[in-house]
Design a protein around this motif. Structure first.
Motif, short mmCIF file in Angstrom:
data_model
loop_
_atom_site.label_atom_id
_atom_site.label_comp_id
_atom_site.label_asym_id
_atom_site.label_seq_id
_atom_site.Cartn_x
_atom_site.Cartn_y
_atom_site.Cartn_z
N ASN A 111 0.82 -1.23 0.00
CA ASN A 111 0.00 0.00 0.00
C ASN A 111 0.85 1.27 0.00
O ASN A 111 0.33 2.36 -0.25
CB ASN A 111 -0.96 0.00 1.20
CG ASN A 111 -2.09 -0.99 1.00
OD1 ASN A 111 -2.20 -1.62 -0.05
ND2 ASN A 111 -2.93 -1.14 2.01
N ARG A 138 -17.03 0.74 -2.73
CA ARG A 138 -15.78 1.42 -3.05
C ARG A 138 -15.95 2.54 -4.08
O ARG A 138 -15.36 2.51 -5.16
CB ARG A 138 -14.71 0.41 -3.48
CG ARG A 138 -14.52 -0.69 -2.46
CD ARG A 138 -13.26 -1.46 -2.65
NE ARG A 138 -12.11 -0.79 -2.06
CZ ARG A 138 -10.90 -1.35 -1.95
NH1 ARG A 138 -10.70 -2.55 -2.42
NH2 ARG A 138 -9.91 -0.67 -1.41
N PRO A 139 -16.78 3.53 -3.75
CA PRO A 139 -16.94 4.66 -4.67
C PRO A 139 -15.66 5.50 -4.73
O PRO A 139 -14.77 5.34 -3.90
CB PRO A 139 -18.08 5.46 -4.04
CG PRO A 139 -18.06 5.10 -2.59
CD PRO A 139 -17.52 3.70 -2.50
N ILE A 140 -15.59 6.40 -5.72
CA ILE A 140 -14.43 7.30 -5.81
C ILE A 140 -14.88 8.76 -5.76
O ILE A 140 -14.20 9.65 -6.26
CB ILE A 140 -13.58 7.02 -7.08
CG1 ILE A 140 -14.46 7.03 -8.34
CG2 ILE A 140 -12.83 5.71 -6.96
CD1 ILE A 140 -13.66 7.02 -9.63
N ASP A 141 -16.07 8.97 -5.17
CA ASP A 141 -16.63 10.33 -5.12
C ASP A 141 -15.71 11.33 -4.42
O ASP A 141 -15.60 12.48 -4.82
CB ASP A 141 -18.02 10.31 -4.46
CG ASP A 141 -17.98 9.67 -3.07
OD1 ASP A 141 -17.30 8.64 -2.92
OD2 ASP A 141 -18.60 10.22 -2.14
N LEU A 142 -15.00 10.88 -3.36
CA LEU A 142 -14.14 11.81 -2.63
C LEU A 142 -12.93 12.22 -3.48
O LEU A 142 -12.47 13.36 -3.41
CB LEU A 142 -13.67 11.19 -1.31
CG LEU A 142 -14.78 10.84 -0.32
CD1 LEU A 142 -14.25 10.02 0.84
CD2 LEU A 142 -15.43 12.13 0.21
N SER A 150 -10.41 9.27 3.62
CA SER A 150 -10.08 8.17 2.68
C SER A 150 -8.58 8.17 2.39
O SER A 150 -7.99 9.22 2.08
CB SER A 150 -10.87 8.39 1.39
OG SER A 150 -10.17 7.87 0.28
N VAL A 151 -7.99 6.98 2.47
CA VAL A 151 -6.55 6.84 2.20
C VAL A 151 -6.25 7.24 0.75
O VAL A 151 -5.41 8.09 0.47
CB VAL A 151 -6.11 5.37 2.44
CG1 VAL A 151 -4.65 5.16 2.04
CG2 VAL A 151 -6.33 4.98 3.89
N GLY A 152 -6.98 6.63 -0.18
CA GLY A 152 -6.71 6.85 -1.60
C GLY A 152 -6.97 8.30 -2.01
O GLY A 152 -6.18 8.89 -2.76
N ASP A 168 -7.81 -4.13 7.22
CA ASP A 168 -7.01 -5.11 6.49
C ASP A 168 -6.49 -6.25 7.37
O ASP A 168 -5.83 -7.16 6.89
CB ASP A 168 -5.81 -4.42 5.81
CG ASP A 168 -6.23 -3.67 4.55
OD1 ASP A 168 -7.40 -3.78 4.16
OD2 ASP A 168 -5.37 -2.97 3.96
N VAL A 209 -15.28 0.04 8.33
CA VAL A 209 -14.70 0.74 7.18
C VAL A 209 -15.34 0.32 5.86
O VAL A 209 -15.73 1.16 5.05
CB VAL A 209 -13.16 0.56 7.14
CG1 VAL A 209 -12.56 1.30 5.96
CG2 VAL A 209 -12.53 1.02 8.45
C1 UD1 Z 1 -6.73 1.72 1.22
C2 UD1 Z 1 -5.90 0.47 1.19
C3 UD1 Z 1 -6.73 -0.74 1.60
C4 UD1 Z 1 -7.40 -0.48 2.94
C5 UD1 Z 1 -8.15 0.84 2.95
C6 UD1 Z 1 -8.70 1.21 4.31
C7 UD1 Z 1 -4.29 0.90 -0.57
C8 UD1 Z 1 -3.77 0.51 -1.90
N1 UD1 Z 1 -5.39 0.26 -0.14
O1 UD1 Z 1 -7.77 1.54 0.26
O2 UD1 Z 1 -5.86 -1.86 1.69
O3 UD1 Z 1 -8.32 -1.53 3.21
O4 UD1 Z 1 -7.26 1.90 2.53
O5 UD1 Z 1 -7.68 1.23 5.25
O6 UD1 Z 1 -3.72 1.71 0.13
N2 UD1 Z 1 -14.77 5.87 0.23
C9 UD1 Z 1 -15.80 6.61 -0.28
N3 UD1 Z 1 -15.53 7.45 -1.32
C10 UD1 Z 1 -14.27 7.58 -1.86
C11 UD1 Z 1 -13.22 6.81 -1.31
C12 UD1 Z 1 -13.50 5.96 -0.25
O7 UD1 Z 1 -16.94 6.51 0.17
O8 UD1 Z 1 -14.10 8.36 -2.81
C13 UD1 Z 1 -15.04 4.91 1.34
C14 UD1 Z 1 -14.79 3.46 0.92
O9 UD1 Z 1 -15.89 2.92 0.22
C15 UD1 Z 1 -14.53 2.79 2.23
C16 UD1 Z 1 -13.83 3.89 3.04
O10 UD1 Z 1 -14.12 5.12 2.39
O11 UD1 Z 1 -15.75 2.45 2.85
C17 UD1 Z 1 -12.32 3.71 3.12
O12 UD1 Z 1 -11.77 3.74 1.82
P1 UD1 Z 1 -10.31 4.32 1.51
O13 UD1 Z 1 -9.68 4.80 2.77
O14 UD1 Z 1 -10.40 5.24 0.37
O15 UD1 Z 1 -9.57 2.99 1.05
P2 UD1 Z 1 -8.66 2.77 -0.22
O16 UD1 Z 1 -7.77 3.94 -0.44
O17 UD1 Z 1 -9.50 2.27 -1.34
#
Ligand code: UD1
Length: 420
Positions: free
Chosen positions: A27, A125-129, A166-168, A309, A331
């Motif tokens: 990650n 797993r939306p990408i709205d954020l 959100s991490v990503g 995780d 989460v």
């Molecule tokens: C990263 C990790 C993954 C870990 C997760 C949470 C990497 C490559 N992957 O994933 O292993 O399980 O963090 O610790 O680093 N969400 C939204 N909108 C968004 C983005 C996220 O609603 O635009 C929600 C997701 O659906 C989820 C929550 O936020 O319920 C956490 O997601 P996020 O922190 O973004 O996880 P990832 O970056 O995908």
């Protein structure tokens, strides 16, 4: 050569003993590889793990003109000549982390076309954020026929408050902002160690970013970047998986290339049920004797809370512990598919929405089970290490996405496991 039909066969009953060196963090590496697109000078990323997700990221990068040459595990990356701003659709669908490329691509080329990312099926797993943050930076976004067209010609610095850390999204917005004139502030960001590592990598090539690890990150725009060599951090989830494996089987294991600070929530839980854990510089020593009492409550949270995780692996431990454990997955909304597989092995688990009640049993029985996602697969292997007889974990490719030669790592510690 690993294939999509591979299975891992485990014969339960062996203790784990010995020492293992933990691979570099998946990650951390994936966003760092995406971040290489920001720089038109050569970059060396050291000790890159040999994982399916990493290979998928390499292929996406090669598709836009990035040259990648790996000698052993040191990867020489040259993004001086970006030839396309459209990412390969099929590869994006296979790799959730393809979304990390959006920020760096927009920063570098000011346009990008990407498809909705795929990855493990653990929720919507939306990408709205990601997208709303980019819009606040002035990116024009059009969604059409499952593709996302982004135009960043008018991108500007801004203050962005995330609705959820959100991490990503945090990583994407950090990378999108590195060249923007003035200062961008990201508020309510994720605090995961991999975000600190991304900041350190970006700063090593000339970015001006501070605050990672806290709730607010500040990015001051710079004009250009320079070459760098960077070694990402050790994988805290792989280290944690081996700690739980040792807790399940009993034995004594030393884990090198770790930072205990990144695993404190797990260390607290395992210590509370009698595991002996000692730290010496970058080594975690863990020992466990026989069957442990259950952990009363495991509530997954964003960092520094208990990691989602590590929930599946922890469920396997609770399945064979003495007592009742309440688990709550806060989460991701659909991350208990491994429970059904554990029940096939004799586990006593009741599921209600995001809550799992795990009543520990004295014995699990080996069975053919399906890995349904990366960490679920690891959790099932751990259950197999303790179960009576043979457990076959199907869909080993999920495990290969994040664990480098998992079966070799475990057999080096005494487990009876092989790939079939
Ligand atoms: C990263 C990790 C993954 C870990 C997760 C949470 C990497 C490559 N992957 O994933 O292993 O399980 O963090 O610790 O680093 N969400 C939204 N909108 C968004 C983005 C996220 O609603 O635009 C929600 C997701 O659906 C989820 C929550 O936020 O319920 C956490 O997601 P996020 O922190 O973004 O996880 P990832 O970056 O995908």
């Amino acid at each position: 050569m690993n294939t999509y039909n591979d299975k891992l066969m485990v014969v339960g009953g062996n203790e784990l003993n010995g020492e293992a060196t933990i691979q570099t963090s998946k990650n951390a590496v994936l966003p760092i590889l995406a971040g290489c697109v920001l720089c038109d000078k050569p970059i060396v990323i050291k000790n890159v793990p040999n994982l399916l997700d990493v290979h998928n990221m390499f292929n996406i990068l090669k598709g836009i003109g990035v040259s990648i040459d790996c000698v052993d595990k040191d990867c020489y990356i040259d993004a001086s000549n970006i030839t396309s701003t459209t990412l390969n659709q099929e590869l994006c669908k296979a790799l959730r982390s393809s979304i990390f490329l959006l920020g760096p691509m927009l920063a570098r080329t000011r346009q990008a076309v990407i498809s909705y990312p795929g990855g493990c099926d653990i929720g919507n797993r939306p990408i709205d954020l990601h997208l709303s943050g980019l819009e606040k930076l002035g990116v024009k976004i059009i969604k059409r026929h499952s593709l996302i067209y982004c135009d960043a010609r008018n991108m500007h610095s801004a203050t962005i408050q995330l609705d959820f850390p959100s991490v990503g999204a945090t990583e994407n917005l950090m990378m999108a902002s590195v060249f923007l004139k003035g200062t961008t502030r990201l508020i309510n960001v994720a605090k995961e160690p991999e975000i600190v590592d991304l900041q350190n990598f970006l700063n090593s090539m000339g970015c001006n970013i501070s605050g990672a690890g806290s709730a607010e990150i500040t990015i001051t725009g710079v004009d250009k970047l320079h070459s760098t060599q960077y070694m990402p951090i050790g994988d805290r989830i792989v280290a944690g998986t081996l700690m739980i494996a040792t807790a399940i089987t009993g034995g004594k294991v030393a884990l090198k290339n770790t930072d205990f600070k990144n695993n404190q929530s797990l260390i607290a839980k395992l210590s509370s049920v009698g595991c002996q854990i000692d730290i010496k510089s970058d080594i975690i020593y863990i020992s466990s004797k026989g069957r442990l009492p259950s952990v009363d409550l495991i509530d997954t949270q964003v960092y520094p809370g208990f990691p989602t995780d590590m929930q599946a692996q922890m469920m396997s431990l609770q399945a064979v512990s003495d007592g009742v454990s309440i688990m709550c997955e806060n989460v991701f909304e659909n991350r208990y598919k491994h429970a059904k597989e554990l029940i096939k092995m004799g586990a006593n688990i009741i599921l209600r929405d995001r809550v799992a009640v795990v009543k520990g049993v004295k014995e699990l029985t080996g069975a053919p089970v399906d890995a349904t996602d990366l960490r679920a697969g690891a959790g099932l292997v751990l259950a197999g290490l303790k179960a009576n007889g043979y457990t076959t974990v199907n869909n080993a490719y999920y495990i290969d996405r994040g664990y480098e030669q998992f079966e070799n790592l475990l057999s080096s510690l005494g487990a009876n496991i092989k790939r079939i």
